[in-house]
Design an enzyme around this catalytic site. Structure first.
Site, PDB file in Angstrom:
ATOM      1  N   LYS A 196       8.333   4.600  16.902  1.00 13.84           N
ATOM      2  CA  LYS A 196       7.066   5.245  17.275  1.00 13.84           C
ATOM      3  C   LYS A 196       5.970   4.224  17.564  1.00 13.84           C
ATOM      4  O   LYS A 196       5.058   4.489  18.347  1.00 13.84           O
ATOM      5  CB  LYS A 196       6.630   6.234  16.204  1.00 13.84           C
ATOM      6  CG  LYS A 196       6.511   5.670  14.798  1.00 13.84           C
ATOM      7  CD  LYS A 196       5.159   5.110  14.476  1.00 13.84           C
ATOM      8  CE  LYS A 196       5.106   4.575  13.072  1.00 13.84           C
ATOM      9  NZ  LYS A 196       3.811   3.945  12.747  1.00 13.84           N
ATOM     10  N   SER A 251       3.749   9.333  16.262  1.00 10.72           N
ATOM     11  CA  SER A 251       3.056   8.755  17.407  1.00 10.72           C
ATOM     12  C   SER A 251       1.577   9.093  17.369  1.00 10.72           C
ATOM     13  O   SER A 251       0.716   8.251  17.632  1.00 10.72           O
ATOM     14  CB  SER A 251       3.683   9.255  18.703  1.00 10.72           C
ATOM     15  OG  SER A 251       5.053   8.926  18.768  1.00 10.72           O
ATOM     16  N   SER A 272       0.811  -1.209   0.000  1.00  8.40           N
ATOM     17  CA  SER A 272       0.000   0.000   0.000  1.00  8.40           C
ATOM     18  C   SER A 272       0.850   1.268   0.000  1.00  8.40           C
ATOM     19  O   SER A 272       0.552   2.220  -0.730  1.00  8.40           O
ATOM     20  CB  SER A 272      -0.955  -0.003   1.202  1.00  8.40           C
ATOM     21  OG  SER A 272      -0.228  -0.134   2.407  1.00  8.40           O
ATOM     22  N   TRP A 273       1.930   1.285   0.800  1.00  6.07           N
ATOM     23  CA  TRP A 273       2.727   2.503   0.907  1.00  6.07           C
ATOM     24  C   TRP A 273       3.543   2.744  -0.354  1.00  6.07           C
ATOM     25  O   TRP A 273       3.569   3.849  -0.897  1.00  6.07           O
ATOM     26  CB  TRP A 273       3.618   2.419   2.135  1.00  6.07           C
ATOM     27  CG  TRP A 273       4.453   3.617   2.452  1.00  6.07           C
ATOM     28  CD1 TRP A 273       5.757   3.622   2.822  1.00  6.07           C
ATOM     29  CD2 TRP A 273       4.049   5.001   2.466  1.00  6.07           C
ATOM     30  NE1 TRP A 273       6.198   4.908   3.060  1.00  6.07           N
ATOM     31  CE2 TRP A 273       5.158   5.771   2.855  1.00  6.07           C
ATOM     32  CE3 TRP A 273       2.839   5.648   2.191  1.00  6.07           C
ATOM     33  CZ2 TRP A 273       5.118   7.158   2.961  1.00  6.07           C
ATOM     34  CZ3 TRP A 273       2.792   7.037   2.293  1.00  6.07           C
ATOM     35  CH2 TRP A 273       3.912   7.775   2.681  1.00  6.07           C
ATOM     36  N   LYS A 331      10.589   1.540   7.401  1.00  5.89           N
ATOM     37  CA  LYS A 331      10.821   1.922   8.792  1.00  5.89           C
ATOM     38  C   LYS A 331      11.286   0.707   9.574  1.00  5.89           C
ATOM     39  O   LYS A 331      10.955  -0.428   9.245  1.00  5.89           O
ATOM     40  CB  LYS A 331       9.548   2.481   9.437  1.00  5.89           C
ATOM     41  CG  LYS A 331       8.387   1.501   9.509  1.00  5.89           C
ATOM     42  CD  LYS A 331       7.196   2.136  10.189  1.00  5.89           C
ATOM     43  CE  LYS A 331       6.002   1.195  10.186  1.00  5.89           C
ATOM     44  NZ  LYS A 331       6.202  -0.007  10.993  1.00  5.89           N
ATOM     45  N   ALA A 355      -1.419   5.392   3.773  1.00  2.64           N
ATOM     46  CA  ALA A 355      -1.245   5.175   2.345  1.00  2.64           C
ATOM     47  C   ALA A 355      -2.501   5.521   1.554  1.00  2.64           C
ATOM     48  O   ALA A 355      -2.427   6.153   0.496  1.00  2.64           O
ATOM     49  CB  ALA A 355      -0.844   3.722   2.090  1.00  2.64           C
TER      50      ALA A 355
END
Length: 269
Positions: free
Chosen positions: A198, A252, A19-20, A113, A147
């Protein structure tokens, strides 16, 4: 640092068709940049080629004409810049493959990430292992992003960090449009740490919410948790102010809002 053939890339390559990665590919293509999208699952990619959308992760979002999904890794070799949007556990294998098959690449962007699962290294350390720092410009893109919202063109802001101010600024230009803003930074470590840790705050806040502890506890969790993140980041070499921005507290808050208002799945599949 690496040289630049033009202000914008002749062709952008996206590695990671979840998705991203797909949302970022749509963003680049909407901005008029010819974009190649490749992922690990050939069957899913063929569906995208046939349907002109990622029906698995972003159903109903049609691909712009400038976006071309491909099933062959070698199709990426025509790109001037590569953006990696893969899970952190796959990052090392992708980078090592690039070093063997595409050693001439000069610009790499990380939209993944996390830390490397076997060594706990930050992801830019893997780039350093395989590509000499003087030959390749590296940037990391991170921020409070869903996304689906990026793919829909809803307002979004991110941080792009690079040791090369020019590369960060050019990346910000490439993603910039009426609803997408990128703020530049030189703090690669801070932006990577913020994106990696996060979720710990998000999980803690989610547990507190599930136990019915209320908004006071959530605020305390996020505030004190952020203090710990800053201590970790600065120990690793980050700038403390980075964690007060989009790549820190913004991420966050993204997960907290996501829990309350959206489905729980991550935009980084």
């Amino acid at each position: 640092m690496a040289s630049y053939p033009s202000k914008s890339p002749d062709k952008m390559g996206i590695i990671g068709a979840g998705s991203w990665g797909t949302a970022l590919a749509i963003l680049f293509a909407r901005n008029g940049i010819e974009t190649i999208l490749w992922g690990a699952h050939a069957g899913n990619l063929q569906d995208m080629i046939d349907q002109r959308c990622n029906s698995r992760y972003l159903p109903g979002i049609d691909f712009p004409k400038a976006l071309q999904p491909v099933t062959e890794f070698s199709e990426l070799f025509s790109c001037n810049t590569l953006l990696l949007a893969v899970p952190s556990h796959a990052f090392h294998s992708i980078v090592s493959r690039l070093a063997i098959e595409f050693p001439q690449i000069k610009r790499i962007v990380c939209a993944s990430k996390g830390f490397e699962d076997t060594t706990n290294r930050l992801l830019h350390k893997i780039i350093d292992q395989y590509f000499p720092a003087d030959d390749v410009d590296y940037a990391v893109l991170s921020g409070p992003t869903f996304a689906l919202e990026v793919a829909k063109g809803l307002p979004t802001a991110v941080t792009i960090a690079s040791k090369s101010k020019r590369f960060a600024a050019e990346m910000a230009t490439w993603v910039h449009d009426e609803n997408f803003r990128a703020y530049t930074s030189s703090d690669v470590i801070g932006v990577e740490v913020g994106g990696a840790v996060k979720n710990i705050l998000a999980i803690a806040a989610g547990i507190a919410d599930g136990l019915g502890f209320g908004a006071n506890t959530r605020a305390a969790m996020i505030t004190r948790g952020l203090a710990e993140v800053i201590r970790l980041g600065t120990t690793l070499g980050a700038m403390p102010e980075t964690f007060m921005g989009l790549a820190g507290i913004g991420r966050s808050e993204e997960r907290r809002v996501g829990k309350e208002c959206r489905s729980r799945w991550s935009p980084y599949h």
